[in-house]
Motif scaffolding. Structure first.
Motif: not given
Length: 297
Positions: A245-253, A255-263, A265-266, A268-276
């Motif tokens: 689930p988390d990998q799917l969400d980050v990938t969709v946001l 690479y499909l949605c074009g959301i900035r990498r730094d945006a 974590p906020g 999906v509610g995960l820390s930047p380190a975990i999101t990375h």
């Protein structure tokens, strides 16, 4: 927003008795119907009120209230729903919107809905919690982008996001008791999106339709080449949908949605380190299976 106060006993203590919890929701109740019925049932349980107490506060019979709380039989009118909502001190405005959407789901026509809404004079708009308003304004666009990737319809995406924020308002006390309110909100959205997305036989969401828009945007002129590319990208997206689930969400946001990498974590509610770390593991898994496919592409 606090649960309604239960009358105290003569010794100053709240009564120890609690009414029996409502029987399970009827299987015939629709998904949208449950969006407002479940918080109402939870609030009744939290309040400590019995069904008899609710009868006294709402003015409706026990049989009528029991049917409403179970979602059994005909879809309830707004008047009885409103009486229960007010008795339990639940926000009216978001409940009214969810009740209306569920009435459409129950195949009630516009005339029926307007007649039932007209049975209760509409008061002024309620004051939305400022923190809820801020979260809505900050997350509306990324939430809609995420929902659109799965539902392939801007209207449906807007609808499910609006529904999510209305449910969040109804359950705002629960959300703010959570140690991570953005995470709580994201998981609520995710559950509603995935439940409405087309499903593959293996039980994971079907992202293959996104391949058509992706290849079209690439501007491939030759039809044979375009169809071949769609097939490759569709299989790639099918693999994406199988990620945890988390990998799917980050990938969709990303690479499909074009959301900035730094945006991300906020959102999906995960820390930047975990999101990375999640992003890195997802890209590693995909590139291991499709070494010739550029994830960013």
């Amino acid at each position: 927003m606090r649960p309604p106060q239960v009358p105290e006993q003569s010794g100053g203590e709240p009564p120890s008795r609690r009414g029996r919890p409502p029987e399970p929701i009827d299987e015939m109740a629709g998904k949208t119907h449950r969006t407002w019925l479940e918080p109402v049932r939870s609030r009744l349980t939290e309040s400590g009120l019995t069904l008899d107490d609710l009868v006294g506060r709402s003015g409706y019979s026990k049989a009528q209230l029991s049917k409403l709380l179970r979602g059994k039989g005909y879809y309830p009118g707004w008047e009885i729903t409103y009486s229960v909502v007010r008795a339990l001190d639940i926000p009216v405005d978001p409940t009214r919107r969810l009740w209306t959407a569920a009435a459409v789901e129950a195949a009630k026509d516009a005339a029926w809905i307007q007649k039932r809404l007209g049975d209760v004079p509409q008061s002024g708009l309620e004051e939305q919690p400022l923190a809820h308003l801020g979260l809505t304004q900050a997350m509306w666009h990324p939430y809609v982008a995420y929902a659109r990737a799965f539902l392939q319809s801007d209207h449906r995406a807007q609808q499910v996001v609006a529904e999510t924020f209305d449910i969040l308002w109804l359950t705002w006390d629960e959300a703010t008791r959570s140690p991570n309110t953005p995470r709580h909100a994201w998981l609520l959205l995710r559950k509603r999106v995935i439940s409405r997305a087309p499903q593959r036989p293996g039980g994971h969401p079907d992202l293959r339709a996104a391949a058509f828009s992706t290849v079209t945007q690439a501007g491939i002129g030759d039809l044979t080449e375009r169809l071949a590319r769609i097939d490759v990208v569709a299989r790639f997206f099918d693999t994406v949908a199988c990620l945890p689930p988390d990998q799917l969400d980050v990938t969709v946001l990303r690479y499909l949605c074009g959301i900035r990498r730094d945006a991300v974590p906020g959102i999906v509610g995960l820390s930047p380190a975990i999101t990375h770390s999640v992003d890195r593991h997802a890209r590693g898994a995909l590139q291991g299976l499709y070494p010739d496919t550029d994830t960013q592409e």
